[in-house]
Design an enzyme around this catalytic site. Structure first.
Site, PDB file in Angstrom:
ATOM      1  CE  LYS A  87       3.058  -5.916   3.817  1.00 15.75           C
ATOM      2  NZ  LYS A  87       2.515  -4.945   4.788  1.00 15.75           N
ATOM      3  CD  GLU A 103       8.186  -1.027   7.497  1.00 14.20           C
ATOM      4  OE1 GLU A 103       7.148  -1.687   7.244  1.00 14.20           O
ATOM      5  OE2 GLU A 103       8.414   0.101   7.028  1.00 14.20           O
ATOM      6  CG  ASP A 121      -0.374   0.019   2.532  1.00 15.41           C
ATOM      7  OD1 ASP A 121       0.863  -0.100   2.622  1.00 15.41           O
ATOM      8  OD2 ASP A 121      -1.123   0.153   3.521  1.00 15.41           O
TER       9      ASP A 121
HETATM   10  O1  KIV Z   1       3.385  -1.059   1.693  1.00 17.85           O
HETATM   11  C1  KIV Z   1       4.534  -1.508   1.707  1.00 17.85           C
HETATM   12  O2  KIV Z   1       5.300  -1.439   0.748  1.00 17.85           O
HETATM   13  C2  KIV Z   1       4.980  -2.121   2.940  1.00 17.85           C
HETATM   14  C3  KIV Z   1       6.438  -2.002   3.215  1.00 17.85           C
HETATM   15  C4  KIV Z   1       6.725  -0.643   3.739  1.00 17.85           C
HETATM   16  C5  KIV Z   1       6.882  -3.018   4.155  1.00 17.85           C
HETATM   17  O3  KIV Z   1       4.190  -2.592   3.702  1.00 17.85           O
END
Ligand code: KIV
Length: 285
Positions: free
Chosen positions: A114, A183, A45
């Protein structure tokens, strides 16, 4: 090369082979990533920041995410694609979370989803997993909750926080997550999480111990100029390269250096002659 599965990722962890994870947001970048053998693409996102021009990821919608995920799927048909569940697409109830996770699979062709959060989202992870959908956890400096951390601050830098992150990881594994993204966490904490969990632990800003590494593709290409987080390695300066090329185009067009003859379509001689004759006849010459 055949698309990798969760069994391949588990085997890679067991053998100590690193999993290469990169974000991707469109078909063209996904083609490049598949061509060089990236193992897993995250349609993050973060597209809210990189391509939609928002300051945070919070305004990103399910419809946005489905569009970008479907594009990546078309560009990289043989790569494992993870769709990132946007803010408020999973926090409200387990039912809504399952419904939205299902949309990533059915409508956008993702292999997994995710979502962010520790032990508090274990029931949501369990629900999605029980519905037959692969789900990756995401702990540490989770961008959707950055305001609760008081901004972009590495997490787990004190002992209590670090222990709580290890417990979060174990809770997500127990709930059925097939892997966890960690992260913005100190390397010694990632190492304990990696050693305690059977599932692959992927890191972004979580140091070398992780089973795999993620970077935002625009960061590693040097396309994001505003700032460079400590954990980002820039492999080039694409922002400057692109601006140089654009500036050359602007100059060429203004100075009539482009297009030259080699970039123009010609007309067969007879057609040209007839064209001129017709223009004359129609009073258009
Ligand atoms: O949205 C994304 O790219 C992520 C990363 C910052 C881990 O969740």
């Amino acid at each position: 090369m055949a698309k990798k599965t969760i069994l391949d990722f588990l085997e890679m962890k067991e053998k100590g082979e690193k999993i290469v994870f990169l974000t991707g947001y469109n078909a063209q970048m996904a083609r490049f990533e598949e061509a060089v053998g990236v193992d897993m693409i995250l349609v993050g996102d973060s597209v809210g920041n990189t391509d939609l021009g928002y300051d945070t990821t919070l305004p990103v919608t399910m419809e946005d995410m489905l569009t970008f995920t479907a594009a990546v799927r078309r560009g990289a048909p043989n790569t494992f694609v993870v769709g990132d569940m946007p803010f408020m697409s999973y926090q409200t109830s387990v039912e809504e979370a399952i419904y939205n996770a299902g949309r990533f699979i059915k409508e956008a062709g993702a292999d997994a989803v995710k979502l962010e959060g520790g032990a508090k989202v274990a029931d949501i992870i369990r629900g999605i997993n029980d519905a037959g959908i692969l789900v990756m956890g995401h702990i540490g400096l989770t961008p959707q909750s950055a305001a609760q951390f008081g901004g972009w601050k590495a997490q787990g830098r004190n002992a209590e926080q670090a222990v709580s992150l290890v417990k979060d990881a174990l809770a997500l594994e127990e709930a059925g997550a097939f892997s966890i993204l960690v992260e913005g966490v100190p390397a010694p904490v990632s190492k304990v999480i990696r050693d305690k969990c059977r599932i692959p632990i992927l890191g972004i800003g979580a140091g070398h111990p992780c089973d795999g590494q993620l970077l935002i593709v625009y960061d590693m290409l040097g396309m994001f100029e505003a700032f460079k987080p400590k954990f980002v390695k820039r492999y080039g300066n694409l922002a400057q390269d692109i601006k140089d090329m654009l500036a050359e185009y602007v100059k060429d067009v203004r100075e009539e250096a482009f297009p030259t003859r080699e970039y123009e379509y010609g007309m067969p001689k007879e057609a040209q002659a007839l064209f001129e004759e017709l223009l004359e006849k129609e009073g258009l010459a």
